[in-house]
Design a protein around this motif. Sequence first.
Motif, PDB file in Angstrom:
ATOM      1  N   TYR A  88      64.675  53.968 -96.886  1.00  0.00           N
ATOM      2  CA  TYR A  88      63.272  54.396 -96.780  1.00  0.00           C
ATOM      3  C   TYR A  88      63.009  55.156 -95.481  1.00  0.00           C
ATOM      4  O   TYR A  88      62.171  56.059 -95.433  1.00  0.00           O
ATOM      5  CB  TYR A  88      62.390  53.147 -96.876  1.00  0.00           C
ATOM      6  CG  TYR A  88      60.916  53.390 -97.003  1.00  0.00           C
ATOM      7  CD1 TYR A  88      60.385  54.050 -98.119  1.00  0.00           C
ATOM      8  CD2 TYR A  88      60.021  52.933 -96.035  1.00  0.00           C
ATOM      9  CE1 TYR A  88      59.021  54.250 -98.252  1.00  0.00           C
ATOM     10  CE2 TYR A  88      58.653  53.124 -96.157  1.00  0.00           C
ATOM     11  CZ  TYR A  88      58.161  53.789 -97.268  1.00  0.00           C
ATOM     12  OH  TYR A  88      56.808  53.983 -97.392  1.00  0.00           O
ATOM     13  N   SER A  89      63.745  54.811 -94.426  1.00  0.00           N
ATOM     14  CA  SER A  89      63.499  55.457 -93.122  1.00  0.00           C
ATOM     15  C   SER A  89      63.871  56.945 -93.169  1.00  0.00           C
ATOM     16  O   SER A  89      63.407  57.729 -92.342  1.00  0.00           O
ATOM     17  CB  SER A  89      64.311  54.753 -92.028  1.00  0.00           C
ATOM     18  OG  SER A  89      65.701  54.976 -92.240  1.00  0.00           O
ATOM     19  N   LYS A  90      64.702  57.325 -94.139  1.00  0.00           N
ATOM     20  CA  LYS A  90      65.119  58.739 -94.221  1.00  0.00           C
ATOM     21  C   LYS A  90      64.464  59.458 -95.407  1.00  0.00           C
ATOM     22  O   LYS A  90      64.878  60.556 -95.776  1.00  0.00           O
ATOM     23  CB  LYS A  90      66.641  58.819 -94.347  1.00  0.00           C
ATOM     24  CG  LYS A  90      67.380  58.291 -93.125  1.00  0.00           C
ATOM     25  CD  LYS A  90      68.832  58.772 -93.123  1.00  0.00           C
ATOM     26  CE  LYS A  90      69.554  58.375 -91.852  1.00  0.00           C
ATOM     27  NZ  LYS A  90      69.861  56.942 -91.786  1.00  0.00           N
ATOM     28  N   TYR A  91      63.480  58.835 -96.005  1.00  0.00           N
ATOM     29  CA  TYR A  91      62.777  59.429 -97.158  1.00  0.00           C
ATOM     30  C   TYR A  91      61.969  60.636 -96.677  1.00  0.00           C
ATOM     31  O   TYR A  91      61.232  60.557 -95.701  1.00  0.00           O
ATOM     32  CB  TYR A  91      61.836  58.379 -97.754  1.00  0.00           C
ATOM     33  CG  TYR A  91      61.402  58.627 -99.176  1.00  0.00           C
ATOM     34  CD1 TYR A  91      61.907  57.875-100.224  1.00  0.00           C
ATOM     35  CD2 TYR A  91      60.467  59.615 -99.480  1.00  0.00           C
ATOM     36  CE1 TYR A  91      61.502  58.072-101.532  1.00  0.00           C
ATOM     37  CE2 TYR A  91      60.057  59.833-100.782  1.00  0.00           C
ATOM     38  CZ  TYR A  91      60.567  59.058-101.802  1.00  0.00           C
ATOM     39  OH  TYR A  91      60.164  59.267-103.106  1.00  0.00           O
ATOM     40  N   ARG A  92      62.102  61.758 -97.345  1.00  0.00           N
ATOM     41  CA  ARG A  92      61.317  62.922 -96.936  1.00  0.00           C
ATOM     42  C   ARG A  92      60.818  63.703 -98.143  1.00  0.00           C
ATOM     43  O   ARG A  92      61.357  63.563 -99.252  1.00  0.00           O
ATOM     44  CB  ARG A  92      62.126  63.833 -96.008  1.00  0.00           C
ATOM     45  CG  ARG A  92      63.425  64.343 -96.552  1.00  0.00           C
ATOM     46  CD  ARG A  92      64.273  64.895 -95.430  1.00  0.00           C
ATOM     47  NE  ARG A  92      63.747  66.141 -94.901  1.00  0.00           N
ATOM     48  CZ  ARG A  92      64.262  67.341 -95.166  1.00  0.00           C
ATOM     49  NH1 ARG A  92      65.315  67.439 -95.952  1.00  0.00           N
ATOM     50  NH2 ARG A  92      63.750  68.425 -94.654  1.00  0.00           N
ATOM     51  N   ALA A  93      59.792  64.499 -97.940  1.00  0.00           N
ATOM     52  CA  ALA A  93      59.195  65.289 -99.015  1.00  0.00           C
ATOM     53  C   ALA A  93      59.005  66.722 -98.542  1.00  0.00           C
ATOM     54  O   ALA A  93      58.621  66.956 -97.393  1.00  0.00           O
ATOM     55  CB  ALA A  93      57.862  64.697 -99.429  1.00  0.00           C
ATOM     56  N   GLU A  94      59.299  67.676 -99.440  1.00  0.00           N
ATOM     57  CA  GLU A  94      59.114  69.100 -99.140  1.00  0.00           C
ATOM     58  C   GLU A  94      58.302  69.729-100.268  1.00  0.00           C
ATOM     59  O   GLU A  94      58.627  69.531-101.445  1.00  0.00           O
ATOM     60  CB  GLU A  94      60.464  69.823 -99.100  1.00  0.00           C
ATOM     61  CG  GLU A  94      61.455  69.314 -98.099  1.00  0.00           C
ATOM     62  CD  GLU A  94      62.836  69.891 -98.387  1.00  0.00           C
ATOM     63  OE1 GLU A  94      63.075  71.074 -98.108  1.00  0.00           O
ATOM     64  OE2 GLU A  94      63.676  69.139 -98.923  1.00  0.00           O
ATOM     65  N   ASN A  95      57.304  70.501 -99.914  1.00  0.00           N
ATOM     66  CA  ASN A  95      56.525  71.222-100.907  1.00  0.00           C
ATOM     67  C   ASN A  95      57.106  72.620-101.061  1.00  0.00           C
ATOM     68  O   ASN A  95      57.203  73.371-100.083  1.00  0.00           O
ATOM     69  CB  ASN A  95      55.059  71.287-100.478  1.00  0.00           C
ATOM     70  CG  ASN A  95      54.474  69.893-100.331  1.00  0.00           C
ATOM     71  OD1 ASN A  95      54.804  69.003-101.116  1.00  0.00           O
ATOM     72  ND2 ASN A  95      53.625  69.690 -99.337  1.00  0.00           N
ATOM     73  N   LEU A  96      57.501  72.963-102.282  1.00  0.00           N
ATOM     74  CA  LEU A  96      58.284  74.187-102.511  1.00  0.00           C
ATOM     75  C   LEU A  96      57.696  74.974-103.684  1.00  0.00           C
ATOM     76  O   LEU A  96      58.043  74.729-104.847  1.00  0.00           O
ATOM     77  CB  LEU A  96      59.738  73.821-102.836  1.00  0.00           C
ATOM     78  CG  LEU A  96      60.496  72.990-101.788  1.00  0.00           C
ATOM     79  CD1 LEU A  96      61.726  72.338-102.408  1.00  0.00           C
ATOM     80  CD2 LEU A  96      60.891  73.866-100.616  1.00  0.00           C
ATOM     81  N   GLY A  97      56.784  75.895-103.409  1.00  0.00           N
ATOM     82  CA  GLY A  97      56.210  76.711-104.480  1.00  0.00           C
ATOM     83  C   GLY A  97      55.482  75.834-105.488  1.00  0.00           C
ATOM     84  O   GLY A  97      54.596  75.065-105.133  1.00  0.00           O
ATOM     85  N   LEU A  98      55.886  75.957-106.758  1.00  0.00           N
ATOM     86  CA  LEU A  98      55.255  75.135-107.799  1.00  0.00           C
ATOM     87  C   LEU A  98      56.023  73.835-108.005  1.00  0.00           C
ATOM     88  O   LEU A  98      56.110  73.322-109.130  1.00  0.00           O
ATOM     89  CB  LEU A  98      55.207  75.922-109.120  1.00  0.00           C
ATOM     90  CG  LEU A  98      54.163  77.044-109.193  1.00  0.00           C
ATOM     91  CD1 LEU A  98      54.321  77.845-110.486  1.00  0.00           C
ATOM     92  CD2 LEU A  98      52.749  76.486-109.088  1.00  0.00           C
ATOM     93  N   SER A  99      56.601  73.315-106.944  1.00  0.00           N
ATOM     94  CA  SER A  99      57.364  72.073-107.070  1.00  0.00           C
ATOM     95  C   SER A  99      57.334  71.315-105.748  1.00  0.00           C
ATOM     96  O   SER A  99      56.882  71.836-104.722  1.00  0.00           O
ATOM     97  CB  SER A  99      58.816  72.373-107.473  1.00  0.00           C
ATOM     98  OG  SER A  99      59.453  73.141-106.473  1.00  0.00           O
ATOM     99  N   CYS A 100      57.826  70.121-105.812  1.00  0.00           N
ATOM    100  CA  CYS A 100      57.940  69.296-104.610  1.00  0.00           C
ATOM    101  C   CYS A 100      59.237  68.493-104.743  1.00  0.00           C
ATOM    102  O   CYS A 100      59.552  68.000-105.833  1.00  0.00           O
ATOM    103  CB  CYS A 100      56.735  68.371-104.517  1.00  0.00           C
ATOM    104  SG  CYS A 100      56.781  67.282-103.094  1.00  0.00           S
ATOM    105  N   LEU A 101      59.984  68.398-103.660  1.00  0.00           N
ATOM    106  CA  LEU A 101      61.227  67.633-103.667  1.00  0.00           C
ATOM    107  C   LEU A 101      61.115  66.477-102.684  1.00  0.00           C
ATOM    108  O   LEU A 101      60.871  66.678-101.493  1.00  0.00           O
ATOM    109  CB  LEU A 101      62.410  68.528-103.273  1.00  0.00           C
ATOM    110  CG  LEU A 101      63.736  67.792-103.011  1.00  0.00           C
ATOM    111  CD1 LEU A 101      64.223  67.076-104.270  1.00  0.00           C
ATOM    112  CD2 LEU A 101      64.800  68.766-102.506  1.00  0.00           C
ATOM    113  N   GLN A 102      61.295  65.271-103.209  1.00  0.00           N
ATOM    114  CA  GLN A 102      61.417  64.090-102.361  1.00  0.00           C
ATOM    115  C   GLN A 102      62.884  63.673-102.408  1.00  0.00           C
ATOM    116  O   GLN A 102      63.518  63.739-103.465  1.00  0.00           O
ATOM    117  CB  GLN A 102      60.544  62.950-102.876  1.00  0.00           C
ATOM    118  CG  GLN A 102      59.052  63.301-102.937  1.00  0.00           C
ATOM    119  CD  GLN A 102      58.247  62.248-103.668  1.00  0.00           C
ATOM    120  OE1 GLN A 102      58.062  61.148-103.173  1.00  0.00           O
ATOM    121  NE2 GLN A 102      57.765  62.589-104.837  1.00  0.00           N
ATOM    122  N   SER A 103      63.396  63.231-101.279  1.00  0.00           N
ATOM    123  CA  SER A 103      64.808  62.848-101.265  1.00  0.00           C
ATOM    124  C   SER A 103      65.038  61.735-100.256  1.00  0.00           C
ATOM    125  O   SER A 103      64.274  61.566 -99.299  1.00  0.00           O
ATOM    126  CB  SER A 103      65.701  64.052-100.942  1.00  0.00           C
ATOM    127  OG  SER A 103      65.330  64.595 -99.698  1.00  0.00           O
TER     128      SER A 103
END
Length: 370
Positions: A228-243
């Motif tokens: 959980y400490s390395k969980y991140r989210a990126e907003n990318l155009g018409l999508s979003c990536l959480q990893s």
Amino acid sequence: MGLAMSPTLEEKLLAFDGHLPLARARTIPSSWYFDEEIYALERERVFAGSWLLACRSDQVAEPGAFATIEMAGEPVLVVRGEDGVLRAFYNVCRHRAAQVINLPDGKATKLRCRYHGWTYDLAGRLRGVPEFDGVEDFCRDAQGLPPMAVAEKPPFVFVHQKMPALSLDDSLAPFFERTRDLGLDRLHFAGRKEYELGCNWKVFVDNFQDGGYHVNTVHPGLASALDYSKYRAENLGLSCLQSAPMVASDDAQVGKTRTGQAYYWWLFPNLMVNLYSGVMDTNLVLPLGPDRCRVIFDFYFPDVEGEEARRFIADSMAVAHQVQLEDMGVCEEVQRGLKSASYKTGRFSVKRETGGYYFHQLLAGRLRAE
Ligand code: FES
């Protein structure tokens, strides 16, 4: 004292401010989760105006193979012609509007409406019209099934109901570019689970888009395998990536099937793609009205043959099912709370909920036709 005037649609749409920084932002108004007028506008501008996952490539691989789906109340048919060309149509008969094909998938040499027997060929042209002699001003050529745009990116087939301004590739470029080397097209479909939820479709997306905020509290099994400490989210155009990276877990099923790096993609508006090492599942949320939705989970794996693969698949699907049961409980609870007179909007965690605000910004922009 007179009754308060109902807000106009324009006033409802202006009740959300998507230009605020996340630290000052508020969610879309609670009424957007049950208002009939907002739902009608979503059908027109969000669902009819987006590339939407319609079926899998394996369902329509052969000439004559078809698949159907209902997208926010719109019946859709995807069919591969004898010429090998993939086409998509409104699955609505030109005679009395019955669904021409009412099976989820299958194979046919022609498309015959079961109601009165009108028959269309695989290219959607009307061919057979029983007992219609003497009907005047009836042009058979103008009575074909209305087409929609279709694009295949194995293992997915997407459709778009209107003339799309952007191709599928351009529309979802970040997703296709960043998954190119993962070999998604070589995965095999292994099973489907469907769930009906008593909540607006956006509640399910909100739950997905909260940046892992609810993982520790709602999903103890999954949380045990996720850093959980390395969980991140990126907003990318018409999508979003959480990893997030996965770590060893004491939970046997979770530990075995949730390894490597977790990638949780959300593709506007209603598709989620979850990836772990050797595991992919898609979650497609389909509105059934303002306060109901269906979620379809499709499961894919690199190997589907043999006892070991079968056990892995069963374990992986069991983990996903458990997570879904946990999510369903909170989603239906949230829908009830959204209808409370006491709740109008909520705030976002700056640390966690950038993806949730991004969803609301994209949605509001589309509803306002910006
Ligand atoms: Fe299809 Fe009548 S509705 S043939």
